[in-house]
Write a protein that holds these residues in place. Structure first.
Motif, PDB file in Angstrom:
ATOM      1  N   VAL A   1       0.836  -1.195   0.000  1.00 30.14           N
ATOM      2  CA  VAL A   1       0.000   0.000   0.000  1.00 30.14           C
ATOM      3  C   VAL A   1       0.873   1.247   0.000  1.00 30.14           C
ATOM      4  O   VAL A   1       1.909   1.288   0.672  1.00 30.14           O
ATOM      5  N   THR A   2       0.474   2.251  -0.766  1.00 29.52           N
ATOM      6  CA  THR A   2       1.043   3.590  -0.623  1.00 29.52           C
ATOM      7  C   THR A   2      -0.102   4.533  -0.277  1.00 29.52           C
ATOM      8  O   THR A   2      -1.229   4.328  -0.728  1.00 29.52           O
ATOM      9  N   THR A   3       0.191   5.541   0.509  1.00 31.34           N
ATOM     10  CA  THR A   3      -0.843   6.472   0.967  1.00 31.34           C
ATOM     11  C   THR A   3      -0.726   7.791   0.238  1.00 31.34           C
ATOM     12  O   THR A   3       0.330   8.425   0.232  1.00 31.34           O
ATOM     13  N   GLY A   4      -1.827   8.206  -0.395  1.00 35.96           N
ATOM     14  CA  GLY A   4      -1.846   9.465  -1.123  1.00 35.96           C
ATOM     15  C   GLY A   4      -2.535  10.561  -0.333  1.00 35.96           C
ATOM     16  O   GLY A   4      -3.025  10.336   0.769  1.00 35.96           O
ATOM     17  N   ASP A   5      -2.577  11.755  -0.908  1.00 37.71           N
ATOM     18  CA  ASP A   5      -3.157  12.898  -0.197  1.00 37.71           C
ATOM     19  C   ASP A   5      -4.590  13.201  -0.620  1.00 37.71           C
ATOM     20  O   ASP A   5      -5.187  14.159  -0.141  1.00 37.71           O
TER      21      ASP A   5
ATOM     22  N   ALA B   1      -6.418   3.408  -5.753  1.00 42.47           N
ATOM     23  CA  ALA B   1      -6.219   2.665  -6.999  1.00 42.47           C
ATOM     24  C   ALA B   1      -5.773   1.251  -6.640  1.00 42.47           C
ATOM     25  O   ALA B   1      -4.796   1.066  -5.902  1.00 42.47           O
ATOM     26  N   ILE B   2      -6.484   0.263  -7.148  1.00 39.34           N
ATOM     27  CA  ILE B   2      -6.152  -1.146  -6.915  1.00 39.34           C
ATOM     28  C   ILE B   2      -5.750  -1.750  -8.251  1.00 39.34           C
ATOM     29  O   ILE B   2      -6.466  -1.616  -9.253  1.00 39.34           O
ATOM     30  N   ILE B   3      -4.591  -2.421  -8.277  1.00 44.05           N
ATOM     31  CA  ILE B   3      -4.021  -2.905  -9.522  1.00 44.05           C
ATOM     32  C   ILE B   3      -3.852  -4.413  -9.481  1.00 44.05           C
ATOM     33  O   ILE B   3      -3.310  -4.968  -8.523  1.00 44.05           O
ATOM     34  N   CYS B   4      -4.309  -5.085 -10.544  1.00 43.84           N
ATOM     35  CA  CYS B   4      -4.251  -6.545 -10.661  1.00 43.84           C
ATOM     36  C   CYS B   4      -3.139  -6.951 -11.637  1.00 43.84           C
ATOM     37  O   CYS B   4      -3.033  -6.392 -12.726  1.00 43.84           O
ATOM     38  N   HIS B   5      -2.358  -7.938 -11.253  1.00 41.01           N
ATOM     39  CA  HIS B   5      -1.187  -8.333 -12.050  1.00 41.01           C
ATOM     40  C   HIS B   5      -1.509  -9.409 -13.094  1.00 41.01           C
ATOM     41  O   HIS B   5      -2.575 -10.021 -13.073  1.00 41.01           O
TER      42      HIS B   5
ATOM     43  N   THR C   1      -2.562   3.752  -3.285  1.00 45.46           N
ATOM     44  CA  THR C   1      -2.511   2.622  -4.207  1.00 45.46           C
ATOM     45  C   THR C   1      -2.395   1.321  -3.439  1.00 45.46           C
ATOM     46  O   THR C   1      -1.860   1.279  -2.325  1.00 45.46           O
ATOM     47  N   LEU C   2      -2.895   0.266  -4.050  1.00 48.00           N
ATOM     48  CA  LEU C   2      -2.820  -1.066  -3.452  1.00 48.00           C
ATOM     49  C   LEU C   2      -2.624  -2.069  -4.586  1.00 48.00           C
ATOM     50  O   LEU C   2      -3.458  -2.178  -5.477  1.00 48.00           O
ATOM     51  N   ARG C   3      -1.501  -2.722  -4.573  1.00 47.16           N
ATOM     52  CA  ARG C   3      -1.278  -3.824  -5.500  1.00 47.16           C
ATOM     53  C   ARG C   3      -1.049  -5.082  -4.662  1.00 47.16           C
ATOM     54  O   ARG C   3      -0.566  -5.011  -3.535  1.00 47.16           O
ATOM     55  N   PHE C   4      -1.397  -6.228  -5.209  1.00 50.94           N
ATOM     56  CA  PHE C   4      -1.390  -7.451  -4.402  1.00 50.94           C
ATOM     57  C   PHE C   4      -1.065  -8.656  -5.269  1.00 50.94           C
ATOM     58  O   PHE C   4      -1.189  -8.607  -6.498  1.00 50.94           O
ATOM     59  N   ASN C   5      -0.651  -9.720  -4.618  1.00 49.41           N
ATOM     60  CA  ASN C   5      -0.404 -10.982  -5.306  1.00 49.41           C
ATOM     61  C   ASN C   5      -1.631 -11.882  -5.204  1.00 49.41           C
ATOM     62  O   ASN C   5      -2.181 -12.077  -4.118  1.00 49.41           O
ATOM     63  N   PHE C   6      -2.047 -12.415  -6.350  1.00 48.56           N
ATOM     64  CA  PHE C   6      -3.144 -13.362  -6.338  1.00 48.56           C
ATOM     65  C   PHE C   6      -2.763 -14.617  -5.542  1.00 48.56           C
ATOM     66  O   PHE C   6      -1.588 -14.863  -5.259  1.00 48.56           O
TER      67      PHE C   6
END
Length: 267
Positions: free
Chosen positions: A82-86, A92-96, A124-129
């Motif tokens: 996760v990154t924290t924005g202002d 934003a969630i991103i799928c690989h 933002t939030l990116r994750f591993n399936f």
């Protein structure tokens, strides 16, 4: 006669950059006619040291402003960053891309999508399936992965106070993002799909889409047939397809134009 060595770069199906060492014998008419020895080395998580001929494994990268989190998913823990924005409430969630072909949340197109949203002030939030990295479970052909994505979205609503969603995905992840969007009570504020897998997954079952999508497609894609994507979205009046000339599946040399196009789509 001494053999001469020279490095070249290539990529596997996951978009992972690799280093190949080739050799040839002087005196041949062209490099293409020489005997070649190719030693494929993983470049995403390893650095090849030509002097000592050793591969050094790196731990997952922790960049400033990033937080590694664990999300409880339907198949067990899901590894995420996760990154924290202002911009409060915007996530934003991103799928690989496809795990079977080495796709992870470290993929360079996934990183480009993340950086684009981050630079626009979104968290933002990116994750591993499931079954990838430290995420529990095993590959489920896009079915369980959609449930993983929905679990991540629910977590973001509860833990990040998300009330605006930018949902994005690359290749296999593009299908998952579109499928997850179709199961949400409200369509995401933005749905961005980069070279979405419309053939190998049952994309037709999602049509007509419940809202707008912005599609980024390379015209020289050799993994997802461009024409199949154009046809899949031809009758989606609210959707837009942005074409990139002379661009392959992994947007080699085109990540900056991709970032610019995604910025315009998210604006």
């Amino acid at each position: 006669m001494s053999a001469l060595f020279f490095p070249v770069r290539t990529s596997d199906l996951s978009g992972t950059s690799k280093l190949a060492w080739r050799f040839f014998l002087p005196g041949s008419t062209s490099k293409g006619q020489n005997i070649r020895l190719e030693c494929w080395l993983c470049w995403q998580f390893h650095v090849y040291d030509a002097i000592h001929a050793a591969a050094v494994t790196e731990k997952p990268m922790s960049r400033p402003g990033e937080e590694q989190v664990v999300i409880e998913g339907p198949a067990g823990p899901i590894e995420a960053v996760v990154t924290t924005g202002d911009r409060a409430g915007l996530v934003a969630i991103i799928c690989h891309p496809n795990p079977v072909q080495g796709g992870t949340m470290q993929n360079k197109v996934v990183h480009t999508l993340m950086r684009t949203a981050r630079d626009m002030g979104a968290s933002t939030l990116r994750f591993n399936f499931r079954g990838v990295g430290r995420s529990a479970g095993e590959y489920d052909y896009g079915v369980g992965e959609v449930q993983d994505c929905l679990a991540v979205i629910a977590w973001a609503r509860a833990e990040l106070q998300m009330d605006q969603l930018w949902l994005m995905g690359f290749s296999f992840g593009g299908y998952v993002a579109a499928a997850a969007a179709s199961e949400l009570p409200a369509w995401p504020e933005r749905l961005v799909l980069v070279a979405p897998s419309v053939e190998k997954q049952r994309f037709g079952d999602l049509k007509p889409l419940g809202g707008a999508a912005i599609v980024m497609m390379g015209e020289a894609d050799d993994v997802v047939a461009p024409q199949s994507v154009y046809e899949a979205f031809a009758d989606e009046a609210d959707s837009t397809v942005v074409r990139f000339a002379d661009t392959g599946h992994f947007f080699h040399g085109q990540l900056v134009p991709l970032k610019t196009a995604v910025e315009e789509a998210l604006s």
